[in-house]
Write a protein that holds these residues in place. Structure first.
Motif, PDB file in Angstrom:
ATOM      1  N   LYS A 133       0.721  -1.179   0.318  1.00 41.55           N
ATOM      2  CA  LYS A 133       0.139  -0.103  -0.084  1.00 41.55           C
ATOM      3  C   LYS A 133       0.728   1.230   0.160  1.00 41.55           C
ATOM      4  O   LYS A 133       1.921   1.410   0.676  1.00 41.55           O
ATOM      5  N   ASP A 134       0.597   2.227  -1.014  1.00 41.85           N
ATOM      6  CA  ASP A 134       1.102   3.428  -0.920  1.00 41.85           C
ATOM      7  C   ASP A 134       1.416   4.233   0.292  1.00 41.85           C
ATOM      8  O   ASP A 134       0.306   4.514   0.942  1.00 41.85           O
ATOM      9  N   GLY A 135       2.566   4.549   0.899  1.00 39.15           N
ATOM     10  CA  GLY A 135       2.844   5.324   1.984  1.00 39.15           C
ATOM     11  C   GLY A 135       2.541   4.580   3.176  1.00 39.15           C
ATOM     12  O   GLY A 135       2.748   5.230   4.034  1.00 39.15           O
ATOM     13  N   GLU A 136       2.472   3.129   3.083  1.00 37.15           N
ATOM     14  CA  GLU A 136       2.396   2.573   4.516  1.00 37.15           C
ATOM     15  C   GLU A 136       3.291   1.530   4.310  1.00 37.15           C
ATOM     16  O   GLU A 136       3.788   1.022   3.802  1.00 37.15           O
ATOM     17  N   THR A 137       3.534   1.019   5.761  1.00 39.34           N
ATOM     18  CA  THR A 137       4.342  -0.222   6.119  1.00 39.34           C
ATOM     19  C   THR A 137       3.231  -1.329   6.299  1.00 39.34           C
ATOM     20  O   THR A 137       2.829  -0.982   7.512  1.00 39.34           O
ATOM     21  N   LEU A 138       3.320  -2.328   5.793  1.00 39.41           N
ATOM     22  CA  LEU A 138       2.318  -3.424   5.979  1.00 39.41           C
ATOM     23  C   LEU A 138       3.140  -4.289   6.818  1.00 39.41           C
ATOM     24  O   LEU A 138       4.256  -4.836   6.303  1.00 39.41           O
ATOM     25  N   ASP A 139       2.583  -4.706   8.032  1.00 37.69           N
ATOM     26  CA  ASP A 139       3.142  -5.758   8.837  1.00 37.69           C
ATOM     27  C   ASP A 139       2.429  -7.076   8.578  1.00 37.69           C
ATOM     28  O   ASP A 139       1.069  -7.202   8.780  1.00 37.69           O
ATOM     29  N   LEU A 140       3.158  -7.912   8.293  1.00 36.20           N
ATOM     30  CA  LEU A 140       2.598  -9.407   7.671  1.00 36.20           C
ATOM     31  C   LEU A 140       2.619 -10.317   8.807  1.00 36.20           C
ATOM     32  O   LEU A 140       2.123 -11.381   8.868  1.00 36.20           O
ATOM     33  N   GLY A 141       3.139  -9.906   9.921  1.00 34.94           N
ATOM     34  CA  GLY A 141       2.892 -10.666  11.494  1.00 34.94           C
ATOM     35  C   GLY A 141       3.907 -11.927  11.179  1.00 34.94           C
ATOM     36  O   GLY A 141       4.819 -11.833  10.589  1.00 34.94           O
ATOM     37  N   GLU A 142       3.338 -13.052  11.799  1.00 32.62           N
ATOM     38  CA  GLU A 142       4.261 -13.950  11.850  1.00 32.62           C
ATOM     39  C   GLU A 142       3.857 -15.089  10.799  1.00 32.62           C
ATOM     40  O   GLU A 142       2.714 -15.367  10.626  1.00 32.62           O
ATOM     41  N   ILE A 143       5.019 -15.434   9.991  1.00 33.77           N
ATOM     42  CA  ILE A 143       4.990 -16.500   8.966  1.00 33.77           C
ATOM     43  C   ILE A 143       5.485 -17.710   9.470  1.00 33.77           C
ATOM     44  O   ILE A 143       6.332 -17.593   9.803  1.00 33.77           O
ATOM     45  N   LYS A 144       4.733 -18.722   9.667  1.00 35.27           N
ATOM     46  CA  LYS A 144       5.057 -19.844  10.396  1.00 35.27           C
ATOM     47  C   LYS A 144       5.349 -21.036   9.519  1.00 35.27           C
ATOM     48  O   LYS A 144       4.785 -21.325   8.492  1.00 35.27           O
ATOM     49  N   TYR A 145       6.629 -21.739   9.928  1.00 38.36           N
ATOM     50  CA  TYR A 145       6.711 -23.017   9.342  1.00 38.36           C
ATOM     51  C   TYR A 145       7.368 -23.988  10.176  1.00 38.36           C
ATOM     52  O   TYR A 145       7.516 -23.879  11.219  1.00 38.36           O
ATOM     53  N   LYS A 146       6.630 -25.311   9.884  1.00 44.14           N
ATOM     54  CA  LYS A 146       6.756 -26.495  10.949  1.00 44.14           C
ATOM     55  C   LYS A 146       8.049 -27.264  10.281  1.00 44.14           C
ATOM     56  O   LYS A 146       8.881 -26.909   9.393  1.00 44.14           O
ATOM     57  N   ALA A 147       8.617 -28.078  11.262  1.00 41.39           N
ATOM     58  CA  ALA A 147       9.836 -28.950  11.190  1.00 41.39           C
ATOM     59  C   ALA A 147       9.663 -29.701   9.727  1.00 41.39           C
ATOM     60  O   ALA A 147      10.526 -29.610   9.059  1.00 41.39           O
ATOM     61  N   SER A 148       8.397 -30.210   9.610  1.00 44.38           N
ATOM     62  CA  SER A 148       8.261 -30.883   8.298  1.00 44.38           C
ATOM     63  C   SER A 148       8.417 -29.931   6.911  1.00 44.38           C
ATOM     64  O   SER A 148       8.725 -30.528   5.722  1.00 44.38           O
ATOM     65  N   ASP A 149       8.444 -28.534   7.234  1.00 43.21           N
ATOM     66  CA  ASP A 149       8.518 -27.965   5.926  1.00 43.21           C
ATOM     67  C   ASP A 149       9.913 -27.699   5.697  1.00 43.21           C
ATOM     68  O   ASP A 149      10.334 -27.392   4.370  1.00 43.21           O
ATOM     69  N   PHE A 150      10.835 -28.156   6.528  1.00 46.88           N
ATOM     70  CA  PHE A 150      12.316 -28.105   6.040  1.00 46.88           C
ATOM     71  C   PHE A 150      12.825 -29.567   5.641  1.00 46.88           C
ATOM     72  O   PHE A 150      14.266 -29.641   5.574  1.00 46.88           O
ATOM     73  N   GLU A 151      12.140 -30.488   5.541  1.00 45.98           N
ATOM     74  CA  GLU A 151      12.501 -31.832   5.280  1.00 45.98           C
ATOM     75  C   GLU A 151      12.435 -31.969   3.686  1.00 45.98           C
ATOM     76  O   GLU A 151      11.712 -31.397   2.943  1.00 45.98           O
TER      77      GLU A 151
END
Length: 257
Positions: A239-257
């Motif tokens: 968004k123009d002129g704003e800083t968008l906070d995406l919050g927490e983007i979560k990944y599990k152990a299985s996402d790295f396998e």
């Protein structure tokens, strides 16, 4: 005489038109905004394996490389807040670039070696920057890059070389490339070469910020050395002129396998 004057006028018009055609085009983005967020491990924090134990005589150059215990750095999760370090978040291509960011302010970035460990482990480098490879160790090291598009380098760095050697990567890469020391094979790092400013590596708390992005829907890729792509199409509405906070983007152990 009149015909000659008309021809001259037409020629001048063509030349002026040509100059305008080749003149720099102003940025066409509708506006500029920023994003911030945090990569978080969803689950119990994994223990980092011991890579080199203090005093292990079997480690090459043990007096330097095993002066302290070193943990593996291929998946680093902060035990205090579960932030995941060294995740690459980037735009594959950038059509519009903020005028202040078209060129890198810092023309060099430092890639160091301390305690037989590369620092930083994950590095963003733009095509208009040079990487200065240095060493703080009293033993020789080797720097070996494995790019897809750029010319690979493979050179020895003398002990305590604080002047360093310069490495250029003028072509943007598709993926982060591995960097290794063939003398000390546990030493690995990753460089990602881009031709725009919209790429970042998550810090020790898993946090990231990218500023002055083109407003509108933008697509990012998320990459980590353990898995490769965590997400190839991460869409954000800047968004123009704003800083968008995406919050927490979560990944599990299985996402790295």
């Amino acid at each position: 005489m009149q015909k000659k004057n008309i021809s001259q006028v037409l020629l001048a018009a063509v030349l002026i038109s040509g100059l305008n055609f080749f003149a720099p085009v102003a940025a066409s983005a509708a506006g500029w905004g920023s994003i911030t967020g945090k990569f978080v491990f969803d689950g119990p924090v994994p223990e980092r394996p011991v890579q080199r134990k203090k005093g292990d005589p079997n480690v090459k150059d043990a007096a330097v490389c095993a002066a302290d215990t070193h943990l593996g750095n291929d998946l680093v999760v902060n035990p205090d807040n579960k932030g995941i370090q060294n995740i690459f978040l980037y735009m594959r291509r950038a059509k519009d670039i903020h005028p202040d960011l078209k060129e890198s302010k810092d023309k060099t970035v430092v890639f160091d070696q301390k305690g037989c460990t590369f620092e930083p482990h994950a590095l963003i480098v733009r095509t208009d920057q040079k990487v200065i490879v240095k060493s703080d160790d009293p033993v020789a090291h080797n720097t070996h890059t494995f790019p897809i598009k750029n010319q690979a380098v493979n050179f020895i760095l003398a002990p305590k070389d604080r002047e360093g050697k310069e490495v250029s990567n003028p072509i943007p890469e598709i993926l982060p490339m591995q960097v290794k020391c063939d003398i000390h094979p546990w030493m690995t790092a990753y460089w990602f070469v881009v031709d725009h400013p919209y790429a970042v590596v998550s810090d020790a708390d898993g946090k990231f910020t990218i500023k002055n992005l083109p407003a509108g829907k933008q697509t990012f890729r998320i990459w980590h050395e353990k898995k490769g792509y965590l997400d190839r199409s991460f869409n954000v509405n800047v968004k123009d002129g704003e800083t968008l906070d995406l919050g927490e983007i979560k990944y599990k152990a299985s996402d790295f396998e």
